[in-house]
Structure formats: structure tokens, C-alpha cells
Design an enzyme around this catalytic site. Structure first.
Site, PDB file in Angstrom:
ATOM      1  N   MET A  13       0.818  -1.209   0.000  1.00  0.00           N
ATOM      2  CA  MET A  13       0.000   0.000   0.000  1.00  0.00           C
ATOM      3  C   MET A  13       0.854   1.262   0.000  1.00  0.00           C
ATOM      4  O   MET A  13       0.582   2.206  -0.751  1.00  0.00           O
ATOM      5  CB  MET A  13      -0.931  -0.010   1.212  1.00  0.00           C
ATOM      6  N   ASP A  32      10.509   3.788   6.111  1.00  0.00           N
ATOM      7  CA  ASP A  32      10.285   2.428   6.584  1.00  0.00           C
ATOM      8  C   ASP A  32      11.446   2.071   7.512  1.00  0.00           C
ATOM      9  O   ASP A  32      12.558   2.593   7.346  1.00  0.00           O
ATOM     10  CB  ASP A  32      10.229   1.445   5.404  1.00  0.00           C
ATOM     11  N   GLU A  91      -1.394  -3.260  10.362  1.00  0.00           N
ATOM     12  CA  GLU A  91      -2.645  -2.990  11.078  1.00  0.00           C
ATOM     13  C   GLU A  91      -2.540  -3.419  12.543  1.00  0.00           C
ATOM     14  O   GLU A  91      -3.106  -4.431  12.968  1.00  0.00           O
ATOM     15  CB  GLU A  91      -3.813  -3.702  10.386  1.00  0.00           C
ATOM     16  N   SER A 118      -8.322   0.716   7.461  1.00  0.00           N
ATOM     17  CA  SER A 118      -9.764   0.540   7.289  1.00  0.00           C
ATOM     18  C   SER A 118     -10.322  -0.372   8.367  1.00  0.00           C
ATOM     19  O   SER A 118     -11.539  -0.482   8.525  1.00  0.00           O
ATOM     20  CB  SER A 118     -10.077  -0.065   5.918  1.00  0.00           C
ATOM     21  N   HIS A 140      -8.222   6.310   3.149  1.00  0.00           N
ATOM     22  CA  HIS A 140      -8.142   4.881   2.869  1.00  0.00           C
ATOM     23  C   HIS A 140      -8.089   4.624   1.368  1.00  0.00           C
ATOM     24  O   HIS A 140      -9.071   4.830   0.656  1.00  0.00           O
ATOM     25  CB  HIS A 140      -9.330   4.136   3.478  1.00  0.00           C
ATOM     26  N   ASN A 143      -6.129  -1.324  -2.735  1.00  0.00           N
ATOM     27  CA  ASN A 143      -5.044  -2.051  -3.397  1.00  0.00           C
ATOM     28  C   ASN A 143      -5.465  -2.513  -4.796  1.00  0.00           C
ATOM     29  O   ASN A 143      -6.533  -3.119  -4.929  1.00  0.00           O
ATOM     30  CB  ASN A 143      -4.667  -3.265  -2.545  1.00  0.00           C
ATOM     31  N   ASN A 191     -15.413  -1.517   1.728  1.00  0.00           N
ATOM     32  CA  ASN A 191     -15.106  -2.848   2.253  1.00  0.00           C
ATOM     33  C   ASN A 191     -16.339  -3.529   2.831  1.00  0.00           C
ATOM     34  O   ASN A 191     -16.485  -4.756   2.750  1.00  0.00           O
ATOM     35  CB  ASN A 191     -14.002  -2.772   3.314  1.00  0.00           C
TER      36      ASN A 191
END
Length: 318
Positions: A13, A32, A91, A118, A140, A143, A191
Site C-alpha cells: 500500500m 520504513d 494494522e 480501514s 483509505h 489495493n 469494504n
């Protein structure tokens, strides 16, 4: 004004979000904790620039200019002067809370902080912030984030309307389609719709109503075909709301509505048949690795995106 973007997390993502921005003229700092992941993102950037061009996408700038807009770092403090920082980490609530707390301390006072989550509540992610609860958002992406147009936007409990308006305008400038999620609910909007579809589809499969291949064809060649050019409400308008009212009254009592655990999923998981990444799921994926199948899918989605843009332009000029 948003002039420099920070993205936290260089995985699937985070890479897609960064790609969307740098190909639309924005400098991005991609952060990162893993240098190897950042290197993979750099290589993936070159691959996808090549794929987009091969599929007929015209960028305003040459690849070297686009690549130069991306800065990679393992130091979160490098995001201090970004105007918008989007968190796309794993997440995990505690991790996201820690990241937002760090950003709240190191970023400039005007910086807007956003999460790509999400599944977790934005209100909980930002609950420990001290300085900028009025400048937090949920953005949000879907993908692959650099291809699928939709971005769902949600304000935090204390977010100012001007913060929302600035992010909304920016996303649209970057070529995205935004929707406002007016109330914090698990799964947001798209979603939840996708899960509702999956629940009924898996029930039909598990109850022996349809085969796997015919289920795929029913969705791909039926509702999915129409969804490629319009949303559900417009489909209902064309069908007639009176007719849809009758259909809903007749079918709602018999469609799947209870919470159930689907053996058709769990059995395959226990057997190690996880989908494309294991070469077998509902269908077989022989002879190629995950990356090759993903690229095949993305080439198809890029063509679909071009069609989507044509439809959008037609609607704007109608």
C-alpha cells in the site's frame, strides 16, 4: 498548501500511495524501518513506470524526473517538514498510536497526519495526540493504490473542516476519486459492501447452488460488468426503483444475513491453499510466481483505469 508528502511503510500500500503522488508531480519521502523493503520499493518503481508506459499511459515527465521525486529513509524525523504524512504501517493499533505520537512531536505545526487504515478506528489511533487533533484524517486507499481510483476520507472527532477540504482537494488533484465517510464505522464503506457480496457469494458456493467457476462468471459477467461503468444506485435508477423495491422485498428474507464461518475458506486455508501466493486457492495458478500474476492483474486494471477516465470525462461534459 500541500507541497511535500510523507508516506510511512514501503510495502504494497505504501508503495502504491507514493507512486500515485510522484507520477503526479509531488515529491515524496517514503519511510520504513527496513532498508531492504525500501530498496524493493525503488526497484518496483522502475518496473511499474515501465508497465504503465507499455500499457499506454502518458506521464508528463520522463522516468528519471519521476524517480528523483522519491526519497527513501529509515529515519522518521526526515518527515518533519512534510505538509501531509500518510501512515500505511501494519494494522496494529499500538504501532499506529506510537507512529502518530512520534509524528505529532517531530512534524511542523501545519502538517496534516493521515492513516490508511480501514480496520482500526481513527479516533483510537489519534487519542494520545497533544498538538494537532484538528489536523488528522483517515485516507483509505484501495489495493493497488496506484491504480484503483477510490480514496475514502474520514475526519477525526476534532478535525477541522478546512483540513478535510484541503486533503479532499489534494486527492482529486492527484487523480483520485474521493468519498466522505460521514460516521466512523468498522470497514468504512466500500469494504463493507465487498464483504456483504462475499458473504452471499460464499453461501451460494458452500450450499451447493453454484460451482466456483460459474460463481466467478456470474459476478464478472453480470453485476461486475455493470459496476465497471456505474455504481449501484444508478443501476437501480435504470432498472426502476419500483422494480427494485419489489425485488428487495422478495429476496431480502432469503439472502444470507447471519454471521457464519465458511468451511469453503477454512478448509482451503488448512490445506495451505491460500490463493495466488501459494499457487492454489479457489483456482490454480501454475508456472509463475505471485509477482508475475500481480503484474498481469495490474496490466488489466491499468486498461480498466483508462476506460474509467474516459467515462469520467464523458460524465463531466454531459
Amino acid at each position: 498548501m500541500i507541497r511535500k508528502i510523507g508516506v510511512i511503510g514501503s510495502g504494497t500500500m505504501g508503495f502504491g500511495i507514493a507512486f500515485q503522488f510522484i507520477t503526479n508531480g509531488m515529491p515524496v519521502i517514503l519511510q520504513d524501518i527496513n532498508e531492504e523493503s525500501l530498496q524493493l520499493a525503488r526497484e518496483k518503481l522502475k518496473t511499474y513506470l515501465k508497465i504503465f508506459r507499455e500499457e499506454g499511459t502518458v506521464f508528463e515527465d520522463v522516468d528519471e524526473t519521476i524517480i528523483a521525486r522519491l526519497t527513501c529513509t529509515t529515519n522518521i524525523e526526515k518527515l518533519a517538514e512534510c505538509d501531509l504524512v500518510i501512515e500505511s504501517a501494519t494494522e496494529n493499533l499500538a504501532l499506529k498510536q506510537k507512529i502518530f505520537k512520534q509524528l505529532d512531536e517531530v512534524c511542523a505545526a501545519h502538517t496534516i497526519l493521515a492513516s490508511n487504515t480501514s480496520s482500526l478506528k481513527l479516533s483510537e489511533i489519534v487519542s494520545h495526540l497533544d498538538k494537532r487533533k484538528d489536523k488528522v484524517m483517515l485516507t483509505h486507499f484501495f489495493n493497488p493504490a496506484h491504480i484503483v481510483p477510490l480514496v475514502e476520507l474520514l475526519k477525526g472527532p476534532d478535525t477541522k473542516q478546512e483540513t478535510y477540504d484541503e486533503v479532499d482537494a489534494f486527492m482529486k488533484k492527484m487523480g483520485k476519486v474521493t468519498i466522505e465517510v460521514r460516521r466512523e464505522v468498522p470497514g468504512l464503506v466500500a469494504n463493507r459492501i465487498q464483504v456483504a457480496l462475499a458473504r452471499e457469494a460464499l453461501a451460494l458456493l458452500e450450499d451447493g447452488v453454484v460451482s466456483e467457476q460459474d460463481l466467478e462468471s456470474a459476478i464478472f459477467a453480470g453485476p461486475g460488468f455493470r459496476f465497471a461503468s456505474s455504481g449501484l444506485l444508478k443501476i437501480m435508477d435504470f432498472g426502476g426503483l419500483d422494480i427494485w423495491g419489489i425485488v428487495l422485498d422478495q429476496l431480502q428474507p432469503v439472502v444470507e444475513s447471519k454471521v457464519r464461518s465458511f468451511n469453503v475458506i477454512h478448509d482451503k486455508t488448512e490445506q495451505g491453499n491460500l490463493g495466488v501466493k501459494s499457487s492454489k486457492g479457489f483456482f490454480d495458478y501454475p508456472g509463475k510466481g505471485l509477482d508475475e500474476y500481480v503484474i498481469e492483474r495490474d496490466r488489466s486494471l491499468i486498461q480498466q483505469l483508462k476506460t474509467f477516465h474516459k467515462i469520467q470525462r464523458g460524465m463531466e461534459h454531459a
